[in-house]
Design an enzyme around this catalytic site. Sequence first.
Site: not given
Ligand code: PLP
Length: 377
Positions: A50, A101, A172, A197
């Site tokens: 970890r 999100y 983000d 992504k």
């Molecule tokens: N931030 C954004 C803008 C996202 O679109 C997403 C997921 O779609 C996340 C965070 C969360 O990421 P994860 O699906 O890798 O947990």
Amino acid sequence: MPEPDDGHAGLGRDSLVVALGRPQGPGAPLNVGLTPNSTYRFGGEVGYGRDGNPGWAALETALGALDGGDAVVFASGMAAVAAVLETLPADALVACSRVAYHGVRVLMKEREQGGRLRVRLVDAHDVDAVAAACEGASLLWLETPLNPLIELVDVAALSAAAHAEGAAVLVDSTFATPLRQRPLEQGADLVLHSATKFIGGHADLLLGVVVTRDRDRRDELVHRRASDGATPGVLEAFLALRGLRTMAVRLDRAEQTAGDLARRLAAHPAVTRVRYPGLPDDPGYELARRQMSGPGSMLAFETVGDADSADGVCERVELITSATSLGGVETLLERRARYAGDAEAGTPPTLIRLSVGIENVEDLWRDLEQALAPLRH
Ligand code: PLP
């Protein structure tokens, strides 16, 4: 540590994604191998699985240099989100963009309901409202481009407003990738990506990353990752770095196709609105030119008719896949208001989010045209 210091200074970003995070020295393999170990002999830097892994370290070297800070990788984007929130003091106030999100908004709400945090939702397009919302806040949470409306918010202006109130700023930057936007240079304190992504790029892994220039914040995040067990899988880290190698070419291609499809969709009689910051009449066009080095490959469009009409489009596509997520080589689409959280946040009922992949643009257009065709009448 804004620039890589291992002989890579001055390289283009499309070279950096290829060159960073590789073992050096005579006889070294080109790629860091998989090290699937839960424990290590005493006496080294890492004692337990970890606490660290050579694959995470290689990925962190690359992602940190691309965003201009120190990177900490997590098991998923949401694990990264949770880790950042967990570093805040008890009862801290978070000012959060009202559009973001939906997983992030849900998590914040849960933390608020559990008494862990207080959350103030704010329209991130309105700098004065954000300044007011940041009064007494520990953190301003931003996302740009915003999911799913593909709108941009001004990182430099909002960071200045938040800092004046003593709040730190997180962006983000998942939709922009480190190749199209560098929020730390625009005043943000933390940048977060769902590496699931564009960075991974092949819809075959979950991984998240936070990048910061503040060593104390970095150390706290490393501690959270170990304590909460939010550790990326060894294979996932390997695949993410492999995906990163081609991110520049994938994104260049997908972005070009996205621009082309956006223009064609805007002229289509069954489409009432296209949201893409590469279109000159898009509200985000000017800001994109200032803040991003390209408009990216995410777009959204609204159709004539109602939610059922838009669902029909999603059902009829053949080459394009009707599925959630984004940033992979394959073009995906989904009607976002299908999620109660997105509908409540004001997502138009017919809005279809399109994550453009690397397929042939004419094939993609033919597919969209046939899926939209029944809506003309
Ligand atoms: N931030 C954004 C803008 C996202 O679109 C997403 C997921 O779609 C996340 C965070 C969360 O990421 P994860 O699906 O890798 O947990």
